[in-house]
Design a protein around this motif. Structure first.
Motif, PDB file in Angstrom:
ATOM      1  N   GLY A  66      -7.806   0.308  -1.758  1.00 20.95           N
ATOM      2  CA  GLY A  66      -6.669   0.186  -2.667  1.00 20.95           C
ATOM      3  C   GLY A  66      -5.769   1.408  -2.649  1.00 20.95           C
ATOM      4  O   GLY A  66      -4.536   1.281  -2.625  1.00 20.95           O
ATOM      5  N   SER A  67      -6.359   2.590  -2.628  1.00 21.72           N
ATOM      6  CA  SER A  67      -5.541   3.806  -2.605  1.00 21.72           C
ATOM      7  C   SER A  67      -4.803   3.948  -1.274  1.00 21.72           C
ATOM      8  O   SER A  67      -3.655   4.415  -1.239  1.00 21.72           O
ATOM      9  CB  SER A  67      -6.385   5.046  -2.903  1.00 21.72           C
ATOM     10  N   LEU A  69      -3.738   1.425   0.567  1.00 23.55           N
ATOM     11  CA  LEU A  69      -2.632   0.465   0.511  1.00 23.55           C
ATOM     12  C   LEU A  69      -1.493   0.978  -0.360  1.00 23.55           C
ATOM     13  O   LEU A  69      -0.316   0.839  -0.004  1.00 23.55           O
ATOM     14  CB  LEU A  69      -3.115  -0.884  -0.032  1.00 23.55           C
ATOM     15  N   LEU A  70      -1.832   1.554  -1.488  1.00 26.42           N
ATOM     16  CA  LEU A  70      -0.814   2.050  -2.407  1.00 26.42           C
ATOM     17  C   LEU A  70      -0.075   3.268  -1.870  1.00 26.42           C
ATOM     18  O   LEU A  70       1.096   3.476  -2.181  1.00 26.42           O
ATOM     19  CB  LEU A  70      -1.434   2.379  -3.772  1.00 26.42           C
ATOM     20  N   SER A  71      -0.746   4.064  -1.062  1.00 20.92           N
ATOM     21  CA  SER A  71      -0.104   5.266  -0.522  1.00 20.92           C
ATOM     22  C   SER A  71       0.805   4.945   0.664  1.00 20.92           C
ATOM     23  O   SER A  71       1.538   5.812   1.134  1.00 20.92           O
ATOM     24  CB  SER A  71      -1.156   6.302  -0.115  1.00 20.92           C
ATOM     25  N   GLY A  72       0.718   3.715   1.181  1.00 20.34           N
ATOM     26  CA  GLY A  72       1.582   3.301   2.280  1.00 20.34           C
ATOM     27  C   GLY A  72       1.190   3.887   3.625  1.00 20.34           C
ATOM     28  O   GLY A  72       2.019   4.001   4.518  1.00 20.34           O
ATOM     29  N   GLN A  73      -0.075   4.217   3.802  1.00 21.01           N
ATOM     30  CA  GLN A  73      -0.536   4.743   5.082  1.00 21.01           C
ATOM     31  C   GLN A  73      -0.395   3.652   6.147  1.00 21.01           C
ATOM     32  O   GLN A  73      -0.526   2.466   5.863  1.00 21.01           O
ATOM     33  CB  GLN A  73      -1.989   5.203   4.988  1.00 21.01           C
ATOM     34  N   LEU A  83     -10.788  -2.797   1.079  1.00 21.48           N
ATOM     35  CA  LEU A  83     -10.570  -3.410  -0.220  1.00 21.48           C
ATOM     36  C   LEU A  83     -11.334  -4.729  -0.322  1.00 21.48           C
ATOM     37  O   LEU A  83     -12.036  -4.989  -1.313  1.00 21.48           O
ATOM     38  CB  LEU A  83      -9.072  -3.642  -0.457  1.00 21.48           C
TER      39      LEU A  83
END
Length: 189
Positions: A66-67, A69-73, A83
């Motif tokens: 999740g992190s 995905l949220l950071s846009g890596q 996830l």
């Protein structure tokens, strides 16, 4: 319902608490089996470790995915995989016993009515498909819930347990007599 994947029925032996036995007549429901699986998971050391390790790994995996995905890596497919794996592990922790019990639904239906007799020398279980007799050493521990008694073999990786639903007794006083027999012969968890 008796489930014994590892060892054959033990020969009848002698145990403490001899006297009149308690007879139970019942059909094992998937809810009984799911509850028994949950109790066995809490009682068996190897399964107890699994009980906290799977949610921990699932939570960490979901958090990492999740992190990411949220950071846009740029490695989005790995993030989705982590996830998804995390959510799967967490879901298995919650729904695993129910899913395992449902997997045995066909076997439970074939077994039909179960008759168990618990006396001073052990437990006898009979269904349409089989009959077995165990002395007290075959499953040396037991647990009690509001709905059932469960005798267990706590050896590492053991799958041996006998489900004794309280609704199967003929008279309400038999529940107390059954508890006395189990207390006299097995270690209570």
């Amino acid at each position: 319902m008796h489930m014994n994947a590892m060892e054959p029925a033990a020969a009848a032996g002698t145990g403490a608490g001899t006297g009149e036995g308690v007879e139970l007549v019942y059909e094992v429901a998937t809810a009984d089996l799911a509850q028994a699986i949950r109790v066995r998971t809490r009682a068996t050391p190897a399964l107890r470790r699994q009980r906290w390790l799977m949610p921990l790994l699932g939570g960490l995996s979901a958090l990492l995915g999740g992190s990411a995905l949220l950071s846009g890596q740029p490695a989005g497919s790995k993030a989705v995989l982590f996830l998804g794996l995390g959510l799967l592990l967490c879901g298995l922790c919650v729904f695993g016993p129910r899913l395992q019990a449902r997997a045995f639904a066909g076997m439970l239906a074939k077994a039909g009515q179960t008759r168990a007799v618990v006396d001073g020398s052990g437990i006898s279980v009979s269904t349409r498909q089989y009959s077995t007799r165990m002395d007290w050493t075959a499953q040396p521990a037991y647990a009690e819930t509001d709905e059932l008694f469960l005798t267990l073999d706590l050896h590492r990786r053991a799958a041996s347990m006998t489900i004794l639903p309280k609704r199967g007794v003929r008279h309400p006083a038999d529940v107390d007599r059954l508890r006395e027999l189990l207390d006299a012969n097995l270690r209570r968890l």
